[in-house]
Every structure is written in C-alpha cells, then in structure tokens.
Design a protein around this motif. Structure first.
Motif, PDB file in Angstrom:
ATOM      1  N   ARG A 158       0.864  -1.186   0.000  1.00 43.17           N
ATOM      2  CA  ARG A 158       0.000   0.000   0.000  1.00 43.17           C
ATOM      3  C   ARG A 158       0.897   1.231   0.000  1.00 43.17           C
ATOM      4  O   ARG A 158       1.779   1.366   0.853  1.00 43.17           O
ATOM      5  CB  ARG A 158      -0.909  -0.015   1.224  1.00 43.17           C
ATOM      6  CG  ARG A 158      -1.865   1.156   1.346  1.00 43.17           C
ATOM      7  CD  ARG A 158      -2.859   0.896   2.460  1.00 43.17           C
ATOM      8  NE  ARG A 158      -3.711   2.042   2.724  1.00 43.17           N
ATOM      9  CZ  ARG A 158      -3.604   2.827   3.791  1.00 43.17           C
ATOM     10  NH1 ARG A 158      -2.681   2.574   4.714  1.00 43.17           N
ATOM     11  NH2 ARG A 158      -4.410   3.856   3.969  1.00 43.17           N
ATOM     12  N   ILE A 159       0.673   2.121  -0.968  1.00 37.30           N
ATOM     13  CA  ILE A 159       1.475   3.335  -1.115  1.00 37.30           C
ATOM     14  C   ILE A 159       0.548   4.533  -0.982  1.00 37.30           C
ATOM     15  O   ILE A 159      -0.408   4.677  -1.757  1.00 37.30           O
ATOM     16  CB  ILE A 159       2.205   3.355  -2.468  1.00 37.30           C
ATOM     17  CG1 ILE A 159       3.127   2.127  -2.587  1.00 37.30           C
ATOM     18  CG2 ILE A 159       2.996   4.640  -2.641  1.00 37.30           C
ATOM     19  CD1 ILE A 159       3.763   1.966  -3.956  1.00 37.30           C
ATOM     20  N   VAL A 160       0.817   5.373   0.025  1.00 37.15           N
ATOM     21  CA  VAL A 160      -0.062   6.510   0.303  1.00 37.15           C
ATOM     22  C   VAL A 160       0.740   7.797   0.168  1.00 37.15           C
ATOM     23  O   VAL A 160       1.541   8.149   1.045  1.00 37.15           O
ATOM     24  CB  VAL A 160      -0.657   6.412   1.722  1.00 37.15           C
ATOM     25  CG1 VAL A 160      -1.650   7.555   1.949  1.00 37.15           C
ATOM     26  CG2 VAL A 160      -1.336   5.060   1.938  1.00 37.15           C
ATOM     27  N   ALA A 165      -4.505   9.885  -4.943  1.00 37.43           N
ATOM     28  CA  ALA A 165      -5.058   8.587  -4.556  1.00 37.43           C
ATOM     29  C   ALA A 165      -3.964   7.638  -4.098  1.00 37.43           C
ATOM     30  O   ALA A 165      -2.836   7.655  -4.613  1.00 37.43           O
ATOM     31  CB  ALA A 165      -5.816   7.977  -5.741  1.00 37.43           C
ATOM     32  N   GLU A 166      -4.289   6.811  -3.115  1.00 45.52           N
ATOM     33  CA  GLU A 166      -3.349   5.787  -2.682  1.00 45.52           C
ATOM     34  C   GLU A 166      -3.351   4.631  -3.685  1.00 45.52           C
ATOM     35  O   GLU A 166      -4.305   4.434  -4.440  1.00 45.52           O
ATOM     36  CB  GLU A 166      -3.704   5.273  -1.289  1.00 45.52           C
ATOM     37  CG  GLU A 166      -5.004   4.497  -1.197  1.00 45.52           C
ATOM     38  CD  GLU A 166      -5.222   3.970   0.208  1.00 45.52           C
ATOM     39  OE1 GLU A 166      -5.333   2.737   0.345  1.00 45.52           O
ATOM     40  OE2 GLU A 166      -5.296   4.783   1.156  1.00 45.52           O
ATOM     41  N   LEU A 167      -2.265   3.889  -3.696  1.00 51.82           N
ATOM     42  CA  LEU A 167      -2.093   2.774  -4.619  1.00 51.82           C
ATOM     43  C   LEU A 167      -1.964   1.485  -3.830  1.00 51.82           C
ATOM     44  O   LEU A 167      -1.405   1.455  -2.731  1.00 51.82           O
ATOM     45  CB  LEU A 167      -0.849   2.982  -5.482  1.00 51.82           C
ATOM     46  CG  LEU A 167      -0.744   4.320  -6.221  1.00 51.82           C
ATOM     47  CD1 LEU A 167       0.631   4.475  -6.846  1.00 51.82           C
ATOM     48  CD2 LEU A 167      -1.833   4.412  -7.279  1.00 51.82           C
ATOM     49  N   ALA A 168      -2.463   0.395  -4.407  1.00 55.42           N
ATOM     50  CA  ALA A 168      -2.350  -0.917  -3.771  1.00 55.42           C
ATOM     51  C   ALA A 168      -1.945  -1.935  -4.822  1.00 55.42           C
ATOM     52  O   ALA A 168      -2.493  -1.955  -5.931  1.00 55.42           O
ATOM     53  CB  ALA A 168      -3.664  -1.320  -3.115  1.00 55.42           C
ATOM     54  N   GLU A 169      -0.962  -2.759  -4.485  1.00 54.91           N
ATOM     55  CA  GLU A 169      -0.471  -3.781  -5.395  1.00 54.91           C
ATOM     56  C   GLU A 169      -0.325  -5.087  -4.629  1.00 54.91           C
ATOM     57  O   GLU A 169      -0.002  -5.096  -3.442  1.00 54.91           O
ATOM     58  CB  GLU A 169       0.892  -3.394  -5.976  1.00 54.91           C
ATOM     59  CG  GLU A 169       0.891  -2.176  -6.875  1.00 54.91           C
ATOM     60  CD  GLU A 169       0.459  -2.496  -8.299  1.00 54.91           C
ATOM     61  OE1 GLU A 169       0.272  -3.694  -8.606  1.00 54.91           O
ATOM     62  OE2 GLU A 169       0.306  -1.548  -9.087  1.00 54.91           O
TER      63      GLU A 169
END
Length: 206
Positions: A158-160, A165-169
């Motif tokens: 999770r990249i905030v 917007a935050e990113l999730a991979e």
C-alpha cells in the motif's frame, strides 16, 4: 512462583519464554525482590513476531511463563475467534485454575516483513525491497533460507502519497517498482499474505 536464570544457549533453545501484556519475551536473569516480585534482565524482546507490542506493557499487565513441555493446546485453526477455557494445573493443585480467553489466530499469521527499504537505481526506477520472515522458521540456521510457511509467497503493498489517490499492489516477490511523481512524504506499507490472513505491516516513510 519461582523463576530461574538461563544462559545464552538456554535462551537460544527457548527457555524462559514469557508473555507480558501482549509481548513475548525471554529473560536471562531473574532476581527475587520479595513479595512475589522479580527483576528480570538480559531480555530478548518481541519474540515470535510480537515486536509491535514492545514497550506497551503497563503495571498490572498479565505475566505468563510459557513452558512448551507442559503446554497442551487442543483447538487448532478451526477454533479461531472462539472463546476457550484455559486450565493451569500442577500435581498438587487439584482441579487447577481456569480462565477464559479468545483465540485470536495471531500465531498462524505470518510475521511482518523486515528491512523495508527504497533503492534508487541510476537512471532507473526506485525499487522497494524487503525481507520476509516465516512463522515456521524462527530459529536462525546459517546459510539456510527460512521456510516459507505458507502455500504461496504473496505481499500486499500500500502506497499513500501526501496528495492524490493511494495505490495498492499484490506481488509474489519481495520487491516493487515505485511509481514516479508521487507527492512526498509517501507512506509505504508491506504485509505478507498468509494462508489465514495478513501480517502486520512493515512501514517506510519516504
């Protein structure tokens, strides 16, 4: 209650494991102070993935000495979330002492990854890298990879960024290329996906 000392080899073999609050510790020295009070020193902290609870114990919290040789658990993964009875007995105790607790399932979750870092390659992307741990491989073995302990190796990243917007991979290797143009500071959280749930996060602020 009588506590005893343990040398380094004894600690390495698992002696003097105790739960204080929600943290598992091991202690090498136990000094009696009278009145059923003890001073514990030469501490090994945050054992078996409980490092998130380090330093959170308060006066009056529970202290449970754990002896693997006398510990018997009858409920397994199917009992997670259920209230169970815990019975402490000794030969002279008669019926023993019973308490109720809820099986949280923490012991079957993978421990949080460690050594989360960002590596900027010259002329290339910034890579996030980390090191996984294993709930089935607590003891260090020289030159041997820790066992996975799960059906598959997977991580949720999770990249905030500060804005946007935050990113999730979800990835299957212990690295990920960072997107470019994120507004700092950026919070990165990496959790290992286990067979029974997510680990606690490894956190990095960039």
């Amino acid at each position: 209650m009588v506590l005893a000392d343990a040398d380094d080899s004894g600690l390495d073999s698992g002696l003097n494991l105790a739960l204080i609050g929600n943290e598992l510790i091991q202690f090498g020295s136990a000094e009696p102070m009278g009145g059923n009070r003890w001073r514990l020193s030469r501490l090994w902290r945050g054992r078996r993935g409980t490092e998130a609870a380090t330093g959170a114990a308060m006066a009056g919290d529970r202290f449970v000495l754990i002896d693997v040789a006398t510990l018997l658990m009858r409920d397994g993964v199917a009992g997670i979330g259920a209230d169970i009875a815990v019975l402490a007995t000794a030969p002279a105790d008669g019926d023993g002492v019973e308490a109720e607790t809820r099986l949280s399932g923490a012991s079957v979750l993978p421990p949080a990854p460690v050594h989360l870092r960002a590596e900027a390659a010259p002329g290339g992307p910034t890579l996030l890298r980390w090191t996984r741990r294993s709930r089935t491989g607590w003891r260090w073995q020289e030159g041997v990879e820790a066992p996975l302990g799960e059906e598959a190796e997977r991580y949720r990243v999770r990249i905030v960024p500060a804005t946007g917007a935050e990113l999730a991979e979800t990835v299957s290797v212990a690295e990920l290329s960072m997107p470019v143009g994120l507004a700092a500071p950026v919070r990165v959280e990496v959790r290992q996906i286990g067979d029974h749930g997510l680990s606690l996060p490894a956190i990095l602020i960039l």
